[in-house]
Design a protein around this motif. Structure first.
Motif, short mmCIF file in Angstrom:
data_model
loop_
_atom_site.label_atom_id
_atom_site.label_comp_id
_atom_site.label_asym_id
_atom_site.label_seq_id
_atom_site.Cartn_x
_atom_site.Cartn_y
_atom_site.Cartn_z
N ASP A 1 35.60 58.21 37.46
CA ASP A 1 34.91 58.14 38.75
C ASP A 1 33.57 57.42 38.67
OD1 ASP A 1 33.74 60.06 37.22
OD2 ASP A 1 33.48 61.53 38.82
N ILE A 2 33.35 56.65 37.61
CA ILE A 2 32.06 55.96 37.48
C ILE A 2 31.93 54.82 38.49
CG2 ILE A 2 31.79 56.54 35.05
CD1 ILE A 2 32.72 53.73 34.37
N CYS A 3 33.07 54.33 39.00
CA CYS A 3 33.03 53.24 39.98
C CYS A 3 32.98 53.74 41.42
CB CYS A 3 34.25 52.33 39.80
SG CYS A 3 34.25 51.38 38.27
N SER A 4 33.15 55.03 41.62
CA SER A 4 33.22 55.57 42.98
C SER A 4 32.10 56.55 43.29
CB SER A 4 34.57 56.27 43.18
OG SER A 4 34.73 57.33 42.25
N SER A 5 31.22 56.83 42.32
CA SER A 5 30.18 57.83 42.55
C SER A 5 28.91 57.42 41.81
CB SER A 5 30.65 59.21 42.08
OG SER A 5 29.61 60.16 42.16
N ASP A 6 27.78 57.70 42.44
CA ASP A 6 26.49 57.45 41.78
C ASP A 6 26.22 58.47 40.69
OD1 ASP A 6 26.13 55.34 43.49
OD2 ASP A 6 24.91 56.47 44.93
N ALA A 7 26.77 59.68 40.86
CA ALA A 7 26.61 60.73 39.85
C ALA A 7 28.00 61.23 39.44
CB ALA A 7 25.77 61.88 40.42
N PRO A 8 28.72 60.45 38.64
CA PRO A 8 30.10 60.82 38.27
C PRO A 8 30.16 62.08 37.42
CG PRO A 8 29.34 58.94 36.98
CD PRO A 8 28.28 59.20 38.00
N GLU A 9 31.26 62.80 37.56
CA GLU A 9 31.46 64.00 36.75
C GLU A 9 31.71 63.64 35.29
OE1 GLU A 9 34.55 66.34 38.40
OE2 GLU A 9 33.57 66.62 40.34
N ASP A 10 32.50 62.60 35.06
CA ASP A 10 32.81 62.15 33.70
C ASP A 10 31.88 61.01 33.30
OD1 ASP A 10 34.82 64.00 33.51
OD2 ASP A 10 36.37 62.61 34.20
N ILE A 11 30.58 61.26 33.36
CA ILE A 11 29.61 60.19 33.13
C ILE A 11 29.65 59.68 31.69
CG2 ILE A 11 27.75 61.80 32.59
CD1 ILE A 11 25.84 59.86 34.03
N HIS A 12 30.10 60.52 30.75
CA HIS A 12 30.10 60.12 29.35
C HIS A 12 31.50 59.76 28.83
CE1 HIS A 12 25.93 61.26 29.03
NE2 HIS A 12 26.19 62.50 29.38
N SER A 13 32.51 59.82 29.68
CA SER A 13 33.87 59.56 29.20
C SER A 13 34.03 58.15 28.67
CB SER A 13 34.89 59.82 30.32
OG SER A 13 35.17 61.19 30.44
N LEU A 14 33.57 57.16 29.44
CA LEU A 14 33.74 55.77 29.04
C LEU A 14 32.97 55.46 27.77
CD1 LEU A 14 34.85 52.94 29.57
CD2 LEU A 14 32.89 52.52 31.07
N THR A 15 31.73 55.91 27.69
CA THR A 15 30.92 55.61 26.51
C THR A 15 31.46 56.32 25.27
OG1 THR A 15 29.41 57.39 27.22
CG2 THR A 15 28.82 55.14 27.81
N LYS A 16 31.97 57.53 25.42
CA LYS A 16 32.57 58.21 24.27
C LYS A 16 33.83 57.50 23.81
CE LYS A 16 30.80 62.89 24.76
NZ LYS A 16 31.13 64.33 24.85
N PHE A 17 34.61 57.01 24.77
CA PHE A 17 35.80 56.25 24.41
C PHE A 17 35.42 55.00 23.62
CE2 PHE A 17 38.44 52.56 25.44
CZ PHE A 17 39.68 52.98 24.98
N LEU A 18 34.42 54.26 24.08
CA LEU A 18 34.00 53.04 23.40
C LEU A 18 33.42 53.35 22.02
CD1 LEU A 18 32.37 51.07 26.35
CD2 LEU A 18 34.60 50.68 25.31
N TYR A 19 32.74 54.47 21.90
CA TYR A 19 32.16 54.84 20.61
C TYR A 19 33.26 55.10 19.58
CZ TYR A 19 29.12 57.19 17.24
OH TYR A 19 28.44 57.53 16.10
N VAL A 20 34.31 55.83 19.98
CA VAL A 20 35.42 56.10 19.06
C VAL A 20 36.20 54.82 18.78
CG1 VAL A 20 37.52 57.44 18.71
CG2 VAL A 20 35.57 58.48 19.87
N LEU A 21 36.43 54.02 19.82
CA LEU A 21 37.15 52.76 19.64
C LEU A 21 36.40 51.83 18.70
CD1 LEU A 21 39.47 50.84 20.42
CD2 LEU A 21 38.06 50.08 22.35
N ARG A 22 35.09 51.78 18.82
CA ARG A 22 34.27 50.95 17.94
C ARG A 22 34.47 51.36 16.49
NH1 ARG A 22 29.18 48.18 18.96
NH2 ARG A 22 28.01 47.89 17.05
N GLY A 23 34.55 52.67 16.23
CA GLY A 23 34.78 53.15 14.88
C GLY A 23 36.15 52.74 14.34
#
Length: 341
Positions: free
Chosen positions: A185-207
């Motif tokens: 919901d980061i594209c549909s809300s200014d204060a998304p509930e899953d605000i860290h989902s995308l960044t956590k995914f990228l962090y694990v993927l980077r590893g």
């Protein structure tokens, strides 16, 4: 590679397919993930490579067209600029890198026969397994990470273990990550509930990418993300960040100053070897245009003539654009070499 999608996703999808097409021509393994379009359909629409004689003939036609354009431009440029040294429009050297592709044709099925590829289509994956949420990461991202990790380990791309098979490279393509179709919901809300989902995914993927023989391209509809803190985190977790700004639907589409282009290319970040920080490109004046067969990236040079037909708003836009251009570009940058794909 993190690619910020243009408003309608037209040109970002084209670069996405170029990345996959290069993998097919080089004999790499592919992993294609999407929540909107089935990966099978994406692979069927990859552009056809221009090989050997076809490439030379096509580039020869482009060179002929460029010479005719130069002749026309020489009649428009003021006499005091004609003897100044020309600047190359290409941001790279003349050395051939990679392959060229014809966007008017699709890749033949024969080229896919020796290629091993895997697909991840979210609607199919969620139907096979119930939704789950782990460590504040939504189920779609968790399932995607599991699939990527499984392929890296089972297909012999894990760089930490001795390779029993012949070494190859895994090319990973993830389309429109962060959109509503991924359950984010980061594209549909200014204060998304899953605000860290995308960044956590990228962090694990980077590893996973750091310890494997793999490369990944991700497209994200960044223009829909209102929370700028998320975009800053995403940028810091990426090696290369490129943004595409299309002129479709904007005032620049009909502006005579940009009549030769279809959009701008913003290079926000490029990797720097042996350093803890990423480099920032010195090239700030890149533009792209989609020709009949080729997608071309070149240095943006604005037209030298400002006739009375150009509106005052266009002249003001020219002045603002000139501030953004690097020194040496502008009316004098009339070189016509391109960075073609």
């Amino acid at each position: 590679i993190f690619t910020e999608e243009d408003t309608y996703g037209l040109y970002s999808n084209l670069l996405f397919k170029y990345f996959l097409a290069e993998g097919v021509v080089c004999g790499h393994h592919l992993f294609v993930a999407s929540a909107e379009e089935h990966p099978d359909n994406i692979l069927k629409e990859l552009p056809a490579p221009l090989l050997d004689d076809s490439c030379r003939n096509e580039l020869g036609e482009e060179t002929t067209a460029v010479k005719s354009e130069d002749l026309e431009d020489s009649m428009k440029i003021a006499w005091r600029y004609q003897n100044l040294p020309k600047m190359e429009a290409s941001p790279t050297t003349s050395t051939k890198f990679g392959h060229y592709y014809d966007v008017s044709k699709t890749m033949s099925p024969e080229l896919f026969q020796p290629i091993k590829w895997h697909s991840f289509y979210l609607p199919e994956e969620l139907s096979l397994q119930s939704k789950m949420k782990t460590c504040n990461m939504n189920g779609a991202y968790t399932r995607l990470l599991q699939s990527i990790q499984k392929i890296i380990y089972q297909e012999g791309f894990d760089g930490s273990d001795p390779q029993k098979k012949q070494k190859n490279i895994l090319r990973i393509g993830i389309q429109s990550l962060g959109s509503m179709l991924w359950g984010d919901d980061i594209c549909s809300s200014d204060a998304p509930e899953d605000i860290h989902s995308l960044t956590k995914f990228l962090y694990v993927l980077r590893g996973l990418l750091r310890k494997s023989l793999s490369a990944c391209i991700i497209t994200v509809p960044s223009h829909l993300i209102q929370n700028k803190a998320i975009m800053e985190r995403v940028t810091n977790l990426s090696d290369i960040v490129v943004g595409l700004e299309s002129f479709i639907g904007s005032e620049r589409e009909t502006n005579p100053l940009y009549k030769d282009y279809h959009g701008l290319v913003h290079v926000h970040q490029i990797p720097r070897l042996n350093s803890l920080i990423c480099d920032v490109s010195d090239t700030k004046d890149l533009a792209f245009r989609l020709k009949r067969k080729l997608f071309t990236i070149e240095r943006l040079h604005l037209p030298p003539d400002l006739s009375d037909t150009v509106s005052q708003a266009s002249k003001q836009d020219l002045a603002e654009s000139a501030k953004l251009l690097s020194s040496g570009c502008g009316a004098m940058a009339i070189g016509k070499k391109h960075l073609d794909f």
